[in-house]
Design a protein around this motif. Sequence first.
Motif, PDB file in Angstrom:
ATOM      1  N   CYS A 135       0.866  -1.178   0.000  1.00  0.00           N
ATOM      2  CA  CYS A 135       0.000   0.000   0.000  1.00  0.00           C
ATOM      3  C   CYS A 135       0.905   1.230   0.000  1.00  0.00           C
ATOM      4  N   CYS A 166      -1.703   3.411  -4.222  1.00  0.00           N
ATOM      5  CA  CYS A 166      -2.921   3.928  -3.588  1.00  0.00           C
ATOM      6  C   CYS A 166      -2.797   5.431  -3.360  1.00  0.00           C
ATOM      7  N   HIS A 185     -10.571  -0.545   2.686  1.00  0.00           N
ATOM      8  CA  HIS A 185      -9.410  -0.405   1.805  1.00  0.00           C
ATOM      9  C   HIS A 185      -8.717  -1.751   1.573  1.00  0.00           C
ATOM     10  N   HIS A 194      -8.866  -3.163  -2.159  1.00  0.00           N
ATOM     11  CA  HIS A 194      -7.627  -2.890  -2.894  1.00  0.00           C
ATOM     12  C   HIS A 194      -6.493  -3.887  -2.646  1.00  0.00           C
TER      13      HIS A 194
END
Length: 214
Positions: free
Chosen positions: A82, A87, A164, A168
């Motif tokens: 991440c 992101c 999230h 993702h």
Amino acid sequence: MSIALKQVFNKDKTFRPKRKFEPGTQRFELHKRAQASLNSGVDLKAAVQLPSGEDQNDWVAVHVVDFFNRINLIYGTICEFCTEQTCPVMSGGPKYEYRWQDDLKYKKPTALPAPQYMNLLMDWIEVQINNEDIFPTCVGVPFPRNFLQICKKILCRLFRVFVHVYIHHFDRVIVMGAEAHVNTCYKHFYYFVTEMNLIDRKELEPLVSVPVQG
């Protein structure tokens, strides 16, 4: 649940140090009781119900700290994937974007990359749960009048971490073989916040497709 999580996840990757309960305190006993219920395989819907004769604020405090620790553990395992490149916005798919506001540096809701948002979020929660005026650890010290409102805000923001991760980064969770453990943690969280009415139903919409029944 907690043992399984530790076996699957590298404990060194915990995003933040764990907040622990002081042995011998009422909160520690409640924590042990909650953990025993989970580990016994009891129905999660039953496990989150306020035990007879216990104080609601104590029960909520125990769970807020526990969820903070668990969600730290989950995010810690995928945080290297991440990045500001992968992101650039803290989001949950194209429909949901979360902006940061803390009334300090960010006085207005501000769009931030997910990892920066996560850092600010975890720092902010740490300050709350380590504040004796909000989460008192001494016997007989009362909780503040706005305690549940503060917990609602903490839990609402922690839920965004689930959003999230699920939308993702769940491919990484699957690669680690940890999806069953993350799903159980999410179910536990979901049943608790709905049982105690701590998150607005509208906030839960981004994960309506994640099964929590059974």
